[in-house]
Design a protein around this motif. Structure first.
Motif, PDB file in Angstrom:
ATOM      1  N   SER A  58      -0.379  -4.226   0.121  1.00 43.50           N
ATOM      2  CA  SER A  58       0.274  -4.460  -1.168  1.00 43.50           C
ATOM      3  C   SER A  58       1.729  -4.047  -1.060  1.00 43.50           C
ATOM      4  CB  SER A  58      -0.413  -3.629  -2.258  1.00 43.50           C
ATOM      5  OG  SER A  58      -0.187  -2.249  -2.012  1.00 43.50           O
ATOM      6  N   GLY A  59       2.449  -4.235  -2.126  1.00 39.98           N
ATOM      7  CA  GLY A  59       3.844  -3.810  -2.153  1.00 39.98           C
ATOM      8  C   GLY A  59       4.005  -2.330  -1.861  1.00 39.98           C
ATOM      9  N   ARG A  60       3.052  -1.523  -2.295  1.00 35.39           N
ATOM     10  CA  ARG A  60       3.111  -0.080  -2.047  1.00 35.39           C
ATOM     11  C   ARG A  60       3.021   0.211  -0.547  1.00 35.39           C
ATOM     12  NH1 ARG A  60      -0.758   2.061  -5.610  1.00 35.39           N
ATOM     13  NH2 ARG A  60       0.892   2.118  -7.131  1.00 35.39           N
ATOM     14  N   VAL A  61       2.119  -0.465   0.131  1.00 38.27           N
ATOM     15  CA  VAL A  61       1.978  -0.271   1.577  1.00 38.27           C
ATOM     16  C   VAL A  61       3.244  -0.721   2.289  1.00 38.27           C
ATOM     17  CG1 VAL A  61       0.734  -1.053   3.645  1.00 38.27           C
ATOM     18  CG2 VAL A  61      -0.525  -0.398   1.604  1.00 38.27           C
ATOM     19  N   TYR A  62       3.788  -1.858   1.871  1.00 39.33           N
ATOM     20  CA  TYR A  62       4.997  -2.366   2.512  1.00 39.33           C
ATOM     21  C   TYR A  62       6.185  -1.435   2.273  1.00 39.33           C
ATOM     22  CZ  TYR A  62       2.074  -6.533   2.673  1.00 39.33           C
ATOM     23  OH  TYR A  62       1.043  -7.399   2.872  1.00 39.33           O
ATOM     24  N   ALA A  63       6.241  -0.831   1.102  1.00 39.88           N
ATOM     25  CA  ALA A  63       7.312   0.124   0.812  1.00 39.88           C
ATOM     26  C   ALA A  63       7.185   1.355   1.704  1.00 39.88           C
ATOM     27  CB  ALA A  63       7.265   0.532  -0.665  1.00 39.88           C
ATOM     28  N   ALA A  64       5.968   1.854   1.870  1.00 43.84           N
ATOM     29  CA  ALA A  64       5.754   3.012   2.743  1.00 43.84           C
ATOM     30  C   ALA A  64       6.074   2.657   4.182  1.00 43.84           C
ATOM     31  CB  ALA A  64       4.309   3.501   2.614  1.00 43.84           C
ATOM     32  N   ILE A 103       4.551   8.269  -0.874  1.00 48.59           N
ATOM     33  CA  ILE A 103       3.855   7.033  -1.270  1.00 48.59           C
ATOM     34  C   ILE A 103       2.430   7.016  -0.731  1.00 48.59           C
ATOM     35  CG2 ILE A 103       3.796   4.528  -0.961  1.00 48.59           C
ATOM     36  CD1 ILE A 103       6.910   4.640  -0.993  1.00 48.59           C
ATOM     37  N   GLY A 106       0.243   9.682  -2.311  1.00 50.07           N
ATOM     38  CA  GLY A 106      -0.021   9.337  -3.704  1.00 50.07           C
ATOM     39  C   GLY A 106      -1.165   8.358  -3.868  1.00 50.07           C
ATOM     40  N   GLU A 107      -1.475   7.602  -2.804  1.00 54.77           N
ATOM     41  CA  GLU A 107      -2.598   6.656  -2.873  1.00 54.77           C
ATOM     42  C   GLU A 107      -3.919   7.368  -3.101  1.00 54.77           C
ATOM     43  OE1 GLU A 107      -2.944   3.835   0.250  1.00 54.77           O
ATOM     44  OE2 GLU A 107      -1.146   2.760  -0.356  1.00 54.77           O
TER      45      GLU A 107
END
Length: 111
Positions: A58-64, A103, A106-107
Protein backbone atom coordinates in the motif's frame (compact mmCIF):
# COMPACT_ATOMS: atom_id res chain seq x y z
CA UNK A 1 11.86 -10.20 14.05
CA UNK A 2 9.18 -8.91 11.68
CA UNK A 3 10.94 -5.54 11.57
CA UNK A 4 14.24 -7.17 10.54
CA UNK A 5 12.50 -9.23 7.86
CA UNK A 6 10.71 -6.15 6.51
CA UNK A 7 13.91 -4.08 6.58
CA UNK A 8 15.87 -6.82 4.75
CA UNK A 9 13.18 -7.07 2.09
CA UNK A 10 13.28 -3.29 1.70
CA UNK A 11 17.07 -3.41 1.18
CA UNK A 12 16.79 -6.13 -1.50
CA UNK A 13 13.97 -4.19 -3.16
CA UNK A 14 16.07 -1.00 -3.19
CA UNK A 15 19.07 -2.79 -4.68
CA UNK A 16 16.92 -4.27 -7.45
CA UNK A 17 15.49 -0.83 -8.23
CA UNK A 18 18.88 0.89 -8.24
CA UNK A 19 20.49 -1.78 -10.44
CA UNK A 20 17.48 -1.63 -12.76
CA UNK A 21 18.06 2.09 -13.25
CA UNK A 22 21.86 2.03 -13.17
CA UNK A 23 22.39 -0.49 -15.98
CA UNK A 24 20.37 1.45 -18.57
CA UNK A 25 22.17 4.61 -17.48
CA UNK A 26 25.43 2.95 -18.51
CA UNK A 27 24.03 2.65 -22.01
CA UNK A 28 22.57 6.16 -22.10
CA UNK A 29 25.38 8.14 -20.51
CA UNK A 30 28.51 6.08 -21.08
CA UNK A 31 27.84 4.58 -24.49
CA UNK A 32 27.86 0.99 -23.24
CA UNK A 33 26.21 -1.81 -25.18
CA UNK A 34 22.43 -1.85 -25.47
CA UNK A 35 22.66 -5.36 -24.02
CA UNK A 36 22.85 -3.67 -20.60
CA UNK A 37 19.14 -2.95 -21.02
CA UNK A 38 18.23 -6.64 -20.66
CA UNK A 39 19.59 -7.20 -17.14
CA UNK A 40 18.32 -3.73 -16.27
CA UNK A 41 14.79 -4.71 -17.29
CA UNK A 42 15.12 -8.00 -15.40
CA UNK A 43 16.22 -6.12 -12.30
CA UNK A 44 13.24 -3.77 -12.53
CA UNK A 45 10.95 -6.80 -12.89
CA UNK A 46 12.60 -8.25 -9.78
CA UNK A 47 12.04 -4.93 -8.02
CA UNK A 48 8.31 -5.01 -8.81
CA UNK A 49 8.05 -8.62 -7.66
CA UNK A 50 9.92 -7.91 -4.40
CA UNK A 51 7.71 -4.92 -3.72
CA UNK A 52 4.66 -7.19 -4.11
CA UNK A 53 6.01 -9.51 -1.37
CA UNK A 54 5.36 -6.98 1.35
CA UNK A 55 2.35 -8.17 3.32
CA UNK A 56 0.51 -4.87 3.06
CA UNK A 57 1.40 -3.49 -0.37
CA UNK A 58 0.00 0.00 0.00
CA UNK A 59 1.01 3.62 0.03
CA UNK A 60 2.16 3.19 3.63
CA UNK A 61 4.55 0.40 2.67
CA UNK A 62 5.87 2.40 -0.27
CA UNK A 63 6.42 5.41 1.97
CA UNK A 64 8.39 3.31 4.46
CA UNK A 65 10.38 1.75 1.62
CA UNK A 66 11.43 5.23 0.52
CA UNK A 67 13.45 5.70 3.70
CA UNK A 68 15.45 2.55 3.08
CA UNK A 69 15.88 3.44 -0.59
CA UNK A 70 17.55 6.72 0.41
CA UNK A 71 20.08 4.95 2.63
CA UNK A 72 20.83 2.23 0.07
CA UNK A 73 21.24 4.86 -2.67
CA UNK A 74 23.87 6.65 -0.54
CA UNK A 75 25.72 3.37 -0.01
CA UNK A 76 25.57 2.82 -3.79
CA UNK A 77 26.95 6.32 -4.33
CA UNK A 78 29.88 5.45 -2.09
CA UNK A 79 30.53 1.85 -3.12
CA UNK A 80 29.82 1.96 -6.86
CA UNK A 81 30.20 5.58 -7.89
CA UNK A 82 33.13 6.13 -5.55
CA UNK A 83 31.74 9.35 -4.08
CA UNK A 84 31.83 9.61 -0.31
CA UNK A 85 28.54 10.88 1.11
CA UNK A 86 28.67 14.10 3.11
CA UNK A 87 27.69 14.26 6.78
CA UNK A 88 24.45 15.96 5.73
CA UNK A 89 23.71 12.97 3.47
CA UNK A 90 24.08 10.60 6.42
CA UNK A 91 21.92 12.84 8.59
CA UNK A 92 19.21 12.85 5.95
CA UNK A 93 19.42 9.06 5.59
CA UNK A 94 19.18 8.66 9.36
CA UNK A 95 16.08 10.83 9.47
CA UNK A 96 14.56 8.88 6.58
CA UNK A 97 15.29 5.57 8.33
CA UNK A 98 13.80 6.88 11.56
CA UNK A 99 10.69 7.82 9.61
CA UNK A 100 10.61 4.37 8.05
CA UNK A 101 10.81 2.77 11.49
CA UNK A 102 7.94 4.91 12.78
CA UNK A 103 5.77 3.94 9.81
CA UNK A 104 6.58 0.22 10.06
CA UNK A 105 6.20 0.04 13.84
CA UNK A 106 2.92 1.96 13.58
CA UNK A 107 1.47 -0.87 11.48
CA UNK A 108 1.29 -2.93 14.65
CA UNK A 109 -1.38 -0.56 15.94
CA UNK A 110 -3.78 -1.55 13.22
CA UNK A 111 -5.06 1.39 11.17
Amino acid sequence: MDFLKTFSLFVLTALAEIVGCYLPSLWFSQGRSAWWLLPGAASLALFAWLLSLHPAASGRVYAAYGGVYIAVALLWLWGVDGLKPRPSDWLGAGLALAGMAVIVMGEREGG
